[in-house]
Design a protein around this motif. Structure first.
Motif, PDB file in Angstrom:
ATOM      1  N   ASP A  70       0.600  -0.916  -0.066  1.00  0.00           N
ATOM      2  CA  ASP A  70      -0.146  -0.534   0.005  1.00  0.00           C
ATOM      3  C   ASP A  70       0.985   1.649   0.251  1.00  0.00           C
ATOM      4  OD1 ASP A  70      -1.644   2.118  -0.491  1.00  0.00           O
ATOM      5  OD2 ASP A  70      -2.862   1.254   1.977  1.00  0.00           O
ATOM      6  N   ILE A  71       0.630   1.851  -1.024  1.00  0.00           N
ATOM      7  CA  ILE A  71       2.576   3.361  -1.243  1.00  0.00           C
ATOM      8  C   ILE A  71       0.763   4.427  -1.501  1.00  0.00           C
ATOM      9  CG2 ILE A  71       3.765   1.849  -2.647  1.00  0.00           C
ATOM     10  CD1 ILE A  71       2.775   2.959  -4.854  1.00  0.00           C
ATOM     11  N   SER A  72      -0.362   4.380  -1.640  1.00  0.00           N
ATOM     12  CA  SER A  72      -1.938   5.345  -1.656  1.00  0.00           C
ATOM     13  C   SER A  72      -1.022   6.440  -0.977  1.00  0.00           C
ATOM     14  CB  SER A  72      -2.873   4.594  -1.324  1.00  0.00           C
ATOM     15  OG  SER A  72      -2.843   4.353   0.189  1.00  0.00           O
ATOM     16  N   ASP A  73      -0.743   6.237  -0.011  1.00  0.00           N
ATOM     17  CA  ASP A  73      -0.425   7.827   1.384  1.00  0.00           C
ATOM     18  C   ASP A  73       0.856   8.124   0.914  1.00  0.00           C
ATOM     19  OD1 ASP A  73      -1.548   6.972   2.782  1.00  0.00           O
ATOM     20  OD2 ASP A  73      -0.865   6.495   4.662  1.00  0.00           O
ATOM     21  N   ILE A  74       1.379   7.752  -0.251  1.00  0.00           N
ATOM     22  CA  ILE A  74       3.111   8.592  -0.992  1.00  0.00           C
ATOM     23  C   ILE A  74       2.486   9.064  -2.310  1.00  0.00           C
ATOM     24  CG2 ILE A  74       4.432   7.564   0.606  1.00  0.00           C
ATOM     25  CD1 ILE A  74       4.983   6.483  -2.777  1.00  0.00           C
ATOM     26  N   LEU A  75       2.235   9.171  -2.802  1.00  0.00           N
ATOM     27  CA  LEU A  75       1.862   9.241  -4.534  1.00  0.00           C
ATOM     28  C   LEU A  75       1.824  10.918  -4.502  1.00  0.00           C
ATOM     29  CD1 LEU A  75      -1.433   6.934  -5.316  1.00  0.00           C
ATOM     30  CD2 LEU A  75       1.253   6.385  -5.521  1.00  0.00           C
ATOM     31  N   SER A  76       0.671  11.399  -3.762  1.00  0.00           N
ATOM     32  CA  SER A  76       1.059  13.424  -3.411  1.00  0.00           C
ATOM     33  C   SER A  76       2.780  13.809  -3.871  1.00  0.00           C
ATOM     34  CB  SER A  76       0.094  13.448  -2.991  1.00  0.00           C
ATOM     35  OG  SER A  76       1.045  13.347  -1.483  1.00  0.00           O
ATOM     36  N   SER A  77       3.627  13.050  -3.298  1.00  0.00           N
ATOM     37  CA  SER A  77       4.944  13.142  -3.115  1.00  0.00           C
ATOM     38  C   SER A  77       5.910  12.940  -4.496  1.00  0.00           C
ATOM     39  CB  SER A  77       5.589  12.408  -2.253  1.00  0.00           C
ATOM     40  OG  SER A  77       5.113  12.326  -0.903  1.00  0.00           O
ATOM     41  N   ILE A  78       5.421  12.839  -5.427  1.00  0.00           N
ATOM     42  CA  ILE A  78       5.676  12.208  -6.638  1.00  0.00           C
ATOM     43  C   ILE A  78       5.934  13.960  -7.599  1.00  0.00           C
ATOM     44  CG2 ILE A  78       5.837  10.910  -8.455  1.00  0.00           C
ATOM     45  CD1 ILE A  78       6.152   9.264  -6.450  1.00  0.00           C
ATOM     46  N   VAL A 129      11.588  15.242  -0.946  1.00  0.00           N
ATOM     47  CA  VAL A 129      11.312  14.134  -1.805  1.00  0.00           C
ATOM     48  C   VAL A 129      10.362  13.713  -0.325  1.00  0.00           C
ATOM     49  CG1 VAL A 129      13.993  14.795  -2.364  1.00  0.00           C
ATOM     50  CG2 VAL A 129      13.642  14.549   0.653  1.00  0.00           C
ATOM     51  N   LEU A 130      10.594  12.295  -0.779  1.00  0.00           N
ATOM     52  CA  LEU A 130       9.984  10.982   0.287  1.00  0.00           C
ATOM     53  C   LEU A 130      10.764  10.719   1.177  1.00  0.00           C
ATOM     54  CD1 LEU A 130       6.869   9.809   0.610  1.00  0.00           C
ATOM     55  CD2 LEU A 130       7.811   7.874  -0.203  1.00  0.00           C
ATOM     56  N   ALA A 131      10.653  10.664   2.988  1.00  0.00           N
ATOM     57  CA  ALA A 131      11.351  10.524   3.499  1.00  0.00           C
ATOM     58  C   ALA A 131      10.948   9.426   4.692  1.00  0.00           C
ATOM     59  CB  ALA A 131      12.651  11.409   3.921  1.00  0.00           C
ATOM     60  N   HIS A 135       7.089   8.880  11.141  1.00  0.00           N
ATOM     61  CA  HIS A 135       5.405   9.072   9.890  1.00  0.00           C
ATOM     62  C   HIS A 135       6.731   9.212   8.221  1.00  0.00           C
ATOM     63  CE1 HIS A 135       2.504  10.134   7.709  1.00  0.00           C
ATOM     64  NE2 HIS A 135       2.969  10.572   8.003  1.00  0.00           N
ATOM     65  N   THR A 136       6.698   8.602   7.708  1.00  0.00           N
ATOM     66  CA  THR A 136       6.645   9.039   6.479  1.00  0.00           C
ATOM     67  C   THR A 136       5.554   9.831   5.715  1.00  0.00           C
ATOM     68  OG1 THR A 136       7.685   6.488   6.252  1.00  0.00           O
ATOM     69  CG2 THR A 136       7.574   7.128   3.990  1.00  0.00           C
ATOM     70  N   GLY A 137       6.582  10.810   5.197  1.00  0.00           N
ATOM     71  CA  GLY A 137       6.188  11.486   4.178  1.00  0.00           C
ATOM     72  C   GLY A 137       6.491  12.538   3.418  1.00  0.00           C
ATOM     73  N   GLU A 138       6.580  13.606   3.190  1.00  0.00           N
ATOM     74  CA  GLU A 138       7.433  14.345   2.671  1.00  0.00           C
ATOM     75  C   GLU A 138       7.843  15.266   2.877  1.00  0.00           C
ATOM     76  OE1 GLU A 138       6.348  16.557  -2.545  1.00  0.00           O
ATOM     77  OE2 GLU A 138       5.042  16.995  -0.291  1.00  0.00           O
ATOM     78  N   VAL A 194       8.613   2.642  20.207  1.00  0.00           N
ATOM     79  CA  VAL A 194       8.487   2.769  18.887  1.00  0.00           C
ATOM     80  C   VAL A 194       7.500   2.849  18.801  1.00  0.00           C
ATOM     81  CG1 VAL A 194       9.846   2.425  16.796  1.00  0.00           C
ATOM     82  CG2 VAL A 194      10.797   2.034  18.492  1.00  0.00           C
ATOM     83  N   LEU A 195       6.827   4.211  18.708  1.00  0.00           N
ATOM     84  CA  LEU A 195       5.594   4.709  17.749  1.00  0.00           C
ATOM     85  C   LEU A 195       5.378   5.296  16.340  1.00  0.00           C
ATOM     86  CD1 LEU A 195       2.481   3.708  18.893  1.00  0.00           C
ATOM     87  CD2 LEU A 195       2.307   6.570  19.302  1.00  0.00           C
ATOM     88  N   VAL A 196       4.437   4.612  15.210  1.00  0.00           N
ATOM     89  CA  VAL A 196       4.483   4.775  13.644  1.00  0.00           C
ATOM     90  C   VAL A 196       3.773   4.788  13.174  1.00  0.00           C
ATOM     91  CG1 VAL A 196       7.065   2.851  13.617  1.00  0.00           C
ATOM     92  CG2 VAL A 196       4.496   2.041  13.230  1.00  0.00           C
ATOM     93  N   SER A 197       3.691   5.400  11.928  1.00  0.00           N
ATOM     94  CA  SER A 197       2.221   5.480  11.712  1.00  0.00           C
ATOM     95  C   SER A 197       1.153   4.519  11.215  1.00  0.00           C
ATOM     96  CB  SER A 197       2.313   7.342  10.927  1.00  0.00           C
ATOM     97  OG  SER A 197       3.434   7.103   9.412  1.00  0.00           O
ATOM     98  N   ARG A 198       0.042   4.428  10.261  1.00  0.00           N
ATOM     99  CA  ARG A 198       0.035   3.753   9.038  1.00  0.00           C
ATOM    100  C   ARG A 198       1.168   2.945   8.403  1.00  0.00           C
ATOM    101  NH1 ARG A 198      -3.493   3.321   5.096  1.00  0.00           N
ATOM    102  NH2 ARG A 198      -4.077   6.079   5.047  1.00  0.00           N
ATOM    103  N   THR A 199       1.332   4.821   7.795  1.00  0.00           N
ATOM    104  CA  THR A 199       1.789   5.210   6.738  1.00  0.00           C
ATOM    105  C   THR A 199       3.595   4.315   6.687  1.00  0.00           C
ATOM    106  OG1 THR A 199       0.712   7.216   5.786  1.00  0.00           O
ATOM    107  CG2 THR A 199       2.685   6.397   4.699  1.00  0.00           C
ATOM    108  N   VAL A 200       3.751   4.142   7.920  1.00  0.00           N
ATOM    109  CA  VAL A 200       5.060   3.630   7.679  1.00  0.00           C
ATOM    110  C   VAL A 200       4.248   2.048   8.236  1.00  0.00           C
ATOM    111  CG1 VAL A 200       6.996   3.149   9.828  1.00  0.00           C
ATOM    112  CG2 VAL A 200       6.265   5.457   9.046  1.00  0.00           C
ATOM    113  N   LYS A 201       4.526   1.717   8.485  1.00  0.00           N
ATOM    114  CA  LYS A 201       3.511   0.050   9.200  1.00  0.00           C
ATOM    115  C   LYS A 201       3.350  -0.562   7.859  1.00  0.00           C
ATOM    116  CE  LYS A 201      -0.786  -1.475   9.908  1.00  0.00           C
ATOM    117  NZ  LYS A 201      -0.790  -2.731   8.634  1.00  0.00           N
TER     118      LYS A 201
END
Length: 435
Positions: A202-210, A278-280, A365-368, A396-403
């Motif tokens: 599931d990479i839907s959360d990072i599409l806007s970072s292209i 960038v996405l990081a 969290h992973t995002g732009e 170590v707590l992560v967002s759903r995007t990371v998971k």
């Protein structure tokens, strides 16, 4: 056509098979679907023709992903994540001496190519996606079980051809080649493991970072991956162009128009990204109860403890290729080009500070992000900070995007429920990494 020479690039302890075709002015990295075999590709006239077509205007770089084709096999119980496979793409690019190339992601190769384009925009001059998807709903549960049943029962027979190319289901020559492609692409156990892993993508959360020019190609009647997936990619990737082709065959090399479409897209005027976005994966880690501890120890002993803490954290950041952005007094802000490395680093930090008799809480969290001088900005930074504030001591707590992005990495998580984070309209699911 005879297969070009197959060579190997080293990525960690694994060797990745690759070939280079053509000597055009544009480098194009071909990211295959879940199966490939570099030398078998050349045995089918249609596949061979398309490779030659692409090699006529590019320097085409194709490779077999680890665990498939001619690349090193891997443990089917420990398949590589998208992050690890990005390392493989970089290793192949480095081996052929290219700093910047367009990415062509076919089917399941699309999420990998997309994630690479978001994470390394400076190394990606353009992105082409064919018959691809962003999330695991690409196939129905019934279709998934039917395909897994085929693998168990008849892998290597070519009997799955109607699923991939319904218009050619009665073509005995193609079915014979398809069966050989299955057998030499992956073992039955590997094929099952790969399909199950793909179902978690599931990479839907990072599409806007292209932020590279993007062309999405999809057949309107694709019977394997519905065209709505392609339309969704084009809708959510900024500035993406959508090209719908007639037909219902998923196999890309059965469509003559693809070569022309890619040539037109890549040989036009493509400007490099002018921004520094960038996405990081962003990590915030800080000492729990630092104020009370400082009062307890006094200035000098507290400074000594902070020095030891900083040394310990920096050692783990170096180990997991983290980029230290800045020290925050009793904590750190760091970024990573891969979410699994970030999670493992945070877990390693939590364990490594134990002998110092302190606890560290971490949020990821992973995002732009936007890189400004020696700092980073953006909503992803704020989200990671707020996730960190909700972490328990030593957690170590992560967002759903990371998971979602570390699916297949072997990491496991415990759900911590939905939380409202300042700046976000919808509550976010959070997860605690399980050591």
């Amino acid at each position: 056509m005879k297969s070009p020479e197959t060579r190997y690039a080293r990525s960690g302890d694994v060797r990745i098979a690759y070939q280079v075709i053509g000597n055009g002015p544009i480098d194009l990295v071909f990211v295959p679907g879940f199966l490939s075999n570099l030398e078998v590709h050349w045995e089918d006239p249609g596949y061979s023709h398309l490779l030659q077509r692409l090699g006529a205007f590019t320097r085409l770089i194709q490779f077999d992903k680890r665990g498939t084709g001619l690349s090193d096999r891997v443990d089917t119980h420990d398949l590589p994540s998208l992050e690890t496979r990005m390392d493989d793409v970089r290793a192949v690019m480095d081996a052929v001496g290219t700093e910047r190339a367009a990415q062509l992601g076919i089917s399941e190769g699309g999420p990998l190519a997309t994630l690479f384009a978001a994470t390394y925009p400076q190394r990606c001059r353009g992105l082409v996606l064919y018959g691809s998807f962003a999330r695991s709903s690409w196939i129905t549960p019934e279709g998934l079980e039917a395909y897994l049943g085929y693998v168990e029962r008849a892998w290597g027979s070519g009997g799955s051809l109607p699923m991939w190319a319904p218009s050619r289901k009665n073509d005995p020559a193609l079915q014979q080649w398809w069966g050989r492609f299955e057998r030499l692409g992956a073992s039955p156990a590997a094929a099952i493991a790969l399909v199950r892993m793909i179902d978690k993508i599931d990479i839907s959360d990072i599409l806007s970072s292209i932020h590279v020019p993007t062309l999405v190609i999809h057949c309107t009647g694709d019977t394997l991956i519905n065209v709505e997936h392609g339309r969704g990619l084009a809708e959510h990737i900024p500035g993406a162009r959508l090209l719908e082709l007639p037909g219902d065959d998923h196999l890309f090399f059965l469509h003559d128009q693809i070569g022309d479409a890619i040539e037109e897209f890549l040989t036009g005027s493509i400007s490099p990204a002018e921004n520094h976005r960038v996405l990081a994966t962003v990590l915030f880690a800080d000492i729990v109860g630092s104020t009370a501890r400082a009062e307890e120890l006094g200035d000098q002993r507290w400074e000594n403890l902070l020095d030891a803490h900083h040394t310990t954290v920096r050692r783990q950041l170096a180990r997991y290729r983290g980029n230290e952005v800045k020290s925050l007094g009793d904590g750190f802000l760091a970024t990573f080009d891969g979410p699994a490395r970030a999670v493992r680093c945070a877990c390693a930090i939590a364990e490594a500070v134990g002998p110092l008799h302190i606890q560290v809480r971490s949020g990821l969290h992973t995002g732009e992000i936007e890189q400004v001088d020696n700092d980073v900005k953006g909503i992803a930074v704020h989200i990671a900070s707020r996730v960190s504030a909700l972490a328990e001591p030593g957690e170590v707590l992560v967002s759903r995007t990371v998971k979602d992005l570390v699916a297949g990495s072997g990491l496991s998580f415990n759900k911590r429920g939905k939380h409202s984070l300042k700046g976000l309209q919808e509550p976010m699911d959070l997860y605690a990494a399980s050591n």
